[in-house]
Write an enzyme that holds these catalytic residues in place. Structure first.
Site: not given
Ligand code: NDP
Length: 296
Positions: A53, A97, A120
């Protein structure tokens, strides 16, 4: 005849090129999109995702940063970091995460992220926006990536019956929210572990989306001839014929499905590469929205 492969690498490259061009346009106005990923603990798979990422965001012309915190981090410590990132004008996208260590309530952390920075797409505000069809929020990256892949592969979902296998908050449910909206216009069935006779459902599908986390769940005899198959699964299985002794497979039994399906996403190289591309797209959109003074 084997099914046509839907090339996730090629489509994700196209999305990244779009993101790069949009970053360049923002740079002219003095804005550099910033994506900060927070990694708690040392889960090796998460560490790989986070590295990719950060690398992807830098390649796109963003400020990519990773905050690494020990596995012993308390919920209060993580919430304090989220608060700092919410207040930081250089940060447009925040991603914590998952999975998080047991002592931390993941839902509480997700709710603490400013919805305008929730790239997200897991904050209830963004989940709700996707469900009611408001497009100024952020859709979760994996199902959004599946939808882009379908479009790019020339698969029109209008009036099609899509059977989604899996009902998680990160894939199955948001996939259904996206495909049922006017514009996508699919008829959607969601199956899960308590669904009796899964094959009865999948045989009626024009499009099957498999997001189960179990290799070989969808086999060729479970499909209508010509169905389109989107394999979200990422499973590492033992394979003594490979150098590493393992290999990645999806949730679909590729060998039996390919002769029956019309199009299929391979694993790897199908849905997987789309997830980071869509994360970058959400981040540049967050920066564009802020620059335009409108937030999520
Ligand atoms: P979850 O474990 O959260 O959800 C799996 C779902 O599958 C559940 O709803 C479960 O039902 C259902 N299920 C399990 N067994 C069966 C069965 N035998 N028949 C029907 N349904 C079943 O997984 P995720 O949604 O997070 O991920 C799914 C897969 O996608 C995994 O392989 C994951 O690694 C992969 N993934 C890939 C991504 C990518 O970037 N390509 C991103 C995210 C995930 P129930 O709810 O009843 O338990």
């Amino acid at each position: 005849m084997p099914a046509e492969l839907i090339d996730g690498n090629a489509v994700s490259k196209k999305v990244r090129e779009d993101v790069r061009a949009r970053c360049a346009a923002l740079a002219v106005r003095g804005v550099v999109p910033g994506l900060t990923v927070v990694l708690v603990g040392e889960d090796p798979a998460s560490a790989v995702y986070v590295r990719n990422k950060e690398k992807g965001s830098r390649e796109a012309g963003m400020n990519g940063a990773t905050i690494r915190m020990p596995a012993t981090t308390t919920e209060a410590e993580l919430l304090a970091v989220v608060d700092q990132l919410n207040a930081d004008d250089a940060v447009h996208g925040i991603l914590v995460q998952m999975p998080l260590p047991k002592q931390i309530n993941a839902q509480k952390v997700i709710r603490r992220i400013d919805p305008a920075k929730d790239v997200d797409g897991f904050h209830p505000v963004n989940v709700g926006k996707v469900l009611i069809g408001e497009t100024d929020g952020f859709a979760p990256c994996t199902p959004a990536g599946v939808q882009v892949l379908l479009k790019e592969a020339g698969v029109d979902t209008t009036g099609k019956h899509v059977v989604i296998v899996g009902r998680s908050n990160i894939v199955g449910k948001p996939m259904a929210s996206l495909l049922v909206q006017p514009g996508a216009d699919a008829t959607v069935t969601i199956c899960h572990s308590r669904t009796p006779d899964l094959a009865w459902h999948t045989r009626r599908a024009d499009i099957v989306v498999a997001a189960v986390g179990r290799p070989g769940t969808i086999t060729g005899d479970m499909l209508k001839p010509g169905a389109v198959v989107m394999d979200v699964g990422i499973n590492r299985i033992q394979d003594p014929t490979t150098k590493s002794g393992t290999r990645l497979v999806g949730d679909v039994d590729f060998a039996s499905v390919s002769p029956v399906a019309s199009k299929i996403t391979p694993v790897p190289g199908g849905v997987g590469p789309m997830t980071i591309a869509m994360l970058l797209l959400n981040t540049v959109r967050a920066a564009e929205q802020r620059a335009a003074g409108q937030g999520a």
